[in-house]
Scaffold this motif. Structure first.
Motif, PDB file in Angstrom:
ATOM      1  N   THR A  68       5.490  -6.262  -3.190  1.00 27.17           N
ATOM      2  CA  THR A  68       6.279  -6.147  -1.954  1.00 27.17           C
ATOM      3  C   THR A  68       5.380  -6.297  -0.732  1.00 27.17           C
ATOM      4  O   THR A  68       5.817  -6.791   0.308  1.00 27.17           O
ATOM      5  N   MET A  69       4.123  -5.859  -0.856  1.00 25.66           N
ATOM      6  CA  MET A  69       3.183  -6.033   0.256  1.00 25.66           C
ATOM      7  C   MET A  69       2.881  -7.517   0.478  1.00 25.66           C
ATOM      8  O   MET A  69       2.664  -7.959   1.613  1.00 25.66           O
ATOM      9  N   LYS A  70       2.855  -8.291  -0.605  1.00 25.70           N
ATOM     10  CA  LYS A  70       2.598  -9.725  -0.487  1.00 25.70           C
ATOM     11  C   LYS A  70       3.709 -10.403   0.307  1.00 25.70           C
ATOM     12  O   LYS A  70       3.468 -11.347   1.074  1.00 25.70           O
ATOM     13  N   VAL A  71       4.936  -9.910   0.168  1.00 24.19           N
ATOM     14  CA  VAL A  71       6.079 -10.492   0.870  1.00 24.19           C
ATOM     15  C   VAL A  71       6.176  -9.967   2.303  1.00 24.19           C
ATOM     16  O   VAL A  71       6.357 -10.736   3.254  1.00 24.19           O
ATOM     17  N   LEU A  72       6.026  -8.644   2.458  1.00 21.68           N
ATOM     18  CA  LEU A  72       6.269  -8.020   3.758  1.00 21.68           C
ATOM     19  C   LEU A  72       5.026  -7.919   4.638  1.00 21.68           C
ATOM     20  O   LEU A  72       5.148  -7.817   5.863  1.00 21.68           O
ATOM     21  N   LEU A  74       1.174  -5.652   4.929  1.00 21.56           N
ATOM     22  CA  LEU A  74       0.831  -4.249   4.727  1.00 21.56           C
ATOM     23  C   LEU A  74       1.569  -3.314   5.683  1.00 21.56           C
ATOM     24  O   LEU A  74       2.094  -2.272   5.259  1.00 21.56           O
ATOM     25  N   VAL A  75       1.619  -3.651   6.967  1.00 24.12           N
ATOM     26  CA  VAL A  75       2.200  -2.723   7.945  1.00 24.12           C
ATOM     27  C   VAL A  75       3.691  -2.500   7.706  1.00 24.12           C
ATOM     28  O   VAL A  75       4.132  -1.353   7.541  1.00 24.12           O
ATOM     29  N   PRO A  76       4.526  -3.562   7.659  1.00 23.35           N
ATOM     30  CA  PRO A  76       5.952  -3.317   7.378  1.00 23.35           C
ATOM     31  C   PRO A  76       6.183  -2.702   6.002  1.00 23.35           C
ATOM     32  O   PRO A  76       7.069  -1.858   5.827  1.00 23.35           O
ATOM     33  N   GLY A  77       5.385  -3.098   5.008  1.00 23.48           N
ATOM     34  CA  GLY A  77       5.569  -2.581   3.662  1.00 23.48           C
ATOM     35  C   GLY A  77       5.314  -1.085   3.582  1.00 23.48           C
ATOM     36  O   GLY A  77       6.108  -0.338   2.995  1.00 23.48           O
ATOM     37  N   ILE A  78       4.215  -0.632   4.177  1.00 24.58           N
ATOM     38  CA  ILE A  78       3.893   0.801   4.159  1.00 24.58           C
ATOM     39  C   ILE A  78       4.914   1.588   4.962  1.00 24.58           C
ATOM     40  O   ILE A  78       5.341   2.684   4.554  1.00 24.58           O
ATOM     41  N   LEU A  79       5.328   1.050   6.109  1.00 29.18           N
ATOM     42  CA  LEU A  79       6.352   1.730   6.910  1.00 29.18           C
ATOM     43  C   LEU A  79       7.660   1.867   6.142  1.00 29.18           C
ATOM     44  O   LEU A  79       8.352   2.891   6.243  1.00 29.18           O
ATOM     45  N   LEU A  80       7.995   0.851   5.352  1.00 30.68           N
ATOM     46  CA  LEU A  80       9.232   0.901   4.566  1.00 30.68           C
ATOM     47  C   LEU A  80       9.141   1.976   3.477  1.00 30.68           C
ATOM     48  O   LEU A  80      10.132   2.663   3.196  1.00 30.68           O
ATOM     49  N   ILE A  81       7.977   2.139   2.860  1.00 27.16           N
ATOM     50  CA  ILE A  81       7.790   3.192   1.859  1.00 27.16           C
ATOM     51  C   ILE A  81       8.005   4.572   2.483  1.00 27.16           C
ATOM     52  O   ILE A  81       8.691   5.430   1.919  1.00 27.16           O
ATOM     53  N   VAL A  82       7.422   4.781   3.659  1.00 25.56           N
ATOM     54  CA  VAL A  82       7.580   6.061   4.362  1.00 25.56           C
ATOM     55  C   VAL A  82       9.035   6.270   4.776  1.00 25.56           C
ATOM     56  O   VAL A  82       9.593   7.373   4.655  1.00 25.56           O
ATOM     57  N   PHE A  83       9.668   5.206   5.244  1.00 24.19           N
ATOM     58  CA  PHE A  83      11.063   5.252   5.694  1.00 24.19           C
ATOM     59  C   PHE A  83      11.981   5.723   4.572  1.00 24.19           C
ATOM     60  O   PHE A  83      12.824   6.612   4.757  1.00 24.19           O
ATOM     61  N   PHE A  84      11.823   5.167   3.372  1.00 26.64           N
ATOM     62  CA  PHE A  84      12.710   5.523   2.271  1.00 26.64           C
ATOM     63  C   PHE A  84      12.351   6.875   1.657  1.00 26.64           C
ATOM     64  O   PHE A  84      13.206   7.522   1.040  1.00 26.64           O
ATOM     65  N   PHE A 298      -2.719  -4.908  -3.498  1.00 28.99           N
ATOM     66  CA  PHE A 298      -2.620  -6.149  -2.722  1.00 28.99           C
ATOM     67  C   PHE A 298      -3.980  -6.575  -2.195  1.00 28.99           C
ATOM     68  O   PHE A 298      -4.297  -7.771  -2.130  1.00 28.99           O
ATOM     69  N   LEU A 299      -4.806  -5.593  -1.804  1.00 24.38           N
ATOM     70  CA  LEU A 299      -6.156  -5.909  -1.344  1.00 24.38           C
ATOM     71  C   LEU A 299      -6.958  -6.585  -2.454  1.00 24.38           C
ATOM     72  O   LEU A 299      -7.701  -7.545  -2.211  1.00 24.38           O
ATOM     73  N   LEU A 300      -6.798  -6.124  -3.683  1.00 24.67           N
ATOM     74  CA  LEU A 300      -7.579  -6.640  -4.801  1.00 24.67           C
ATOM     75  C   LEU A 300      -7.151  -8.045  -5.206  1.00 24.67           C
ATOM     76  O   LEU A 300      -7.996  -8.920  -5.444  1.00 24.67           O
ATOM     77  N   PHE A 301      -5.849  -8.289  -5.269  1.00 23.72           N
ATOM     78  CA  PHE A 301      -5.373  -9.568  -5.804  1.00 23.72           C
ATOM     79  C   PHE A 301      -4.795 -10.511  -4.744  1.00 23.72           C
ATOM     80  O   PHE A 301      -4.575 -11.686  -5.038  1.00 23.72           O
ATOM     81  N   GLY A 302      -4.534 -10.007  -3.535  1.00 23.23           N
ATOM     82  CA  GLY A 302      -4.083 -10.870  -2.447  1.00 23.23           C
ATOM     83  C   GLY A 302      -2.833 -11.662  -2.788  1.00 23.23           C
ATOM     84  O   GLY A 302      -1.870 -11.139  -3.357  1.00 23.23           O
ATOM     85  N   GLU A 303      -2.847 -12.940  -2.463  1.00 20.49           N
ATOM     86  CA  GLU A 303      -1.684 -13.797  -2.705  1.00 20.49           C
ATOM     87  C   GLU A 303      -1.478 -14.089  -4.188  1.00 20.49           C
ATOM     88  O   GLU A 303      -0.469 -14.676  -4.566  1.00 20.49           O
TER      89      GLU A 303
END
Length: 463
Positions: A68-72, A74-84, A298-303
């Motif tokens: 999901t981080m690859k799509v969104l 890091l910033v929107p993805g982490i915010l979405l985790i906190v949001f839910f 995501f940092l380890l494997f990237g795209e």
């Protein structure tokens, strides 16, 4: 002869399971109570409750979060985790508040109090569908990790195949049979959730082990300059790419589903008023695991991050002891799922019994019925995992829909129905938002799964 009565709404420091003598209460209640725990014990601890609820939350979905981080980004993805995480806490709070107002001790009882028998049956069916699907998928993943799997004509070796080669005792059927007899069946025999507190603690620890190994590899490679910092925000080359953002929402929406185990855990607490701190602590712990897994994965494997990041640990990581670390990650994850299994199974068994034997004595007081239901459910899950490998496709539809109903639609519907007149204006606004968000995410999940399924069918070679 006297028997004790369980008071469902005591919150003054006295455990819900304390006994109150009452000459008028029959020896065996005529109506099924889904908690069904009548044997005396000192009450569950705060730490045990946190581990049990956290284990319910952190399952197979953790491996999909780096994608999901690859799509969104890091910033929107982490915010979405906190949001839910926040929305999950709010939805559980709705269940707790209305349960106390209606003096109900189970999710099914709360739905029955609000919507009658139809509501109770509906939530029981949703929990059964969701949990059966989840447990079958868990067993399939365990088989894939330990024994191996074949797809597109290529065989991916499992951990045991890699260590010992292909033998009859490293086959999928034998490994799952041994897992069933040695792990699943013994842990499924416990009648109280609190009895699983130590295995739950180990399960959470293994999830942390995965995070630590992933983070360690990522930091080593980052310091060596072999990986770059991942993107912080999504790429939007065209309007069509925007739709892709919404396809990951259902993954995060269902990442915190644990509502069906909140009541059983609360009922066993020494002090039921601790359930809210238990929920908040569990969500904070799981959110931390989710965020660190997403970031470092995501940092380890990237795209190159795959939909299931565990599949990325099937190749050379480019560091010393790569194969050892790969095996450590896969084995720890397989054992983690084995220990999550009984927590999901506990709720499944209670709700199936409540659906089939609504007027019977509590399940925990009937050893024969307890054993029969346990054996039948374990057998069905075992056979499905062995002989219906495409079950994943079916439960992408039914499982996702049932999970969203359990986690968001039903708690919001209870708030809007407001059977005891305790809902606030803010609560009702939040409930409407939850329902809209849940329906939207469900529609997206069903559409994306159907689209992928039809594309797979169209792309298959004609016979």
């Amino acid at each position: 002869m006297t028997i004790v009565n369980i008071s469902p709404d005591e919150s003054n420091g006295q455990r819900r399971g304390k006994r109150i003598l009452d000459e008028t209460v029959p020896l065996l209640p005529s109506k099924q109570e889904e908690t069904g725990e009548f044997d005396e014990f000192n009450g569950a601890s705060f730490a045990g409750a946190v581990f049990n609820l956290s284990t319910t939350i952190v399952g197979a979905g953790i491996m999909s979060l780096p994608a999901t981080m690859k799509v969104l980004g890091l910033v929107p993805g982490i915010l979405l985790i906190v949001f839910f995480a926040f929305f999950t806490e709010q939805s559980i709070d709705m269940l707790i508040r209305f349960s106390r107002a209606g003096k109900t001790v189970s999710y099914g009882g709360l739905m029955g109090d609000t919507f009658g028998k139809t509501g109770k049956v509906l939530i029981q069916l949703c929990i059964i569908v969701n949990n059966v699907g989840v447990l079958i998928v868990y067993m399939i993943i365990i088989g894939d990790v330990l024994s191996g799997t074949s797809s597109s004509g290529y065989h991916h070796s499992g951990v045991l195949e890699g260590w010992f080669g292909q033998h009859w005792w490293t086959s999928r059927f034998v490994i799952l049979l041994v897992s069933m007899l040695a792990v699943f069946a013994p842990l499924a025999c416990f009648k109280r959730v609190d009895s699983l507190r130590y295995t739950s603690a180990l399960s959470v620890a293994l999830a942390v082990v995965f995070v630590v190994i992933t983070a360690g590899i990522a930091v080593v490679k980052l310091l060596a300059g072999s990986i770059a910092m991942p993107k912080l925000f999504p790429d939007v080359p065209d309007l069509a790419s925007v739709w892709n953002f919404f396809t990951v929402v259902p993954i995060i929406v269902t990442a915190y589903i644990c509502h069906y185990n909140v009541h059983p855990i609360e009922n066993e607490l020494d002090d039921p008023s601790l359930i809210k701190p238990v929920v908040r602590t569990s969500l904070a712990l799981c959110s931390t695991v989710y965020i660190t897994t997403s970031f470092f994965g995501f940092l380890l494997f990237g795209e190159s991050t795959l939909d299931d990041v565990l599949a990325n640990f099937d190749s050379n990581l480019g560091i010393p002891y790569s194969s050892v670390l790969n095996d450590a990650v896969r084995v720890s994850y397989a054992v983690h799922l084995m220990l999550v299994f009984p927590m999901i199974f506990h709720a499944l068994r209670l709700n199936l019994d409540g659906l089939l034997f609504a007027s019977a004595s509590p399940l925990a007081s009937d050893n024969r019925r307890f054993a029969i239901i346990t054996v039948v459910l374990l057998s069905i899950i075992f056979l499905a995992a062995n002989f219906i490998p495409s079950i994943w496709d079916a439960f992408q539809f039914t499982g996702a829909t049932a999970a969203v109903c359990i986690g968001f639609i039903f708690p919001a519907a209870i708030t809007l129905r407001d059977p005891h007149g305790i809902a606030t204006k803010w609560g009702k606004i939040l409930a409407v938002f939850m329902i809209v968000l849940a329906i939207l995410s469900n529609a997206i999940a069903i559409y994306s799964d159907a689209y992928a399924l039809f594309n797979k069918t169209d792309a298959s070679p004609e016979s």
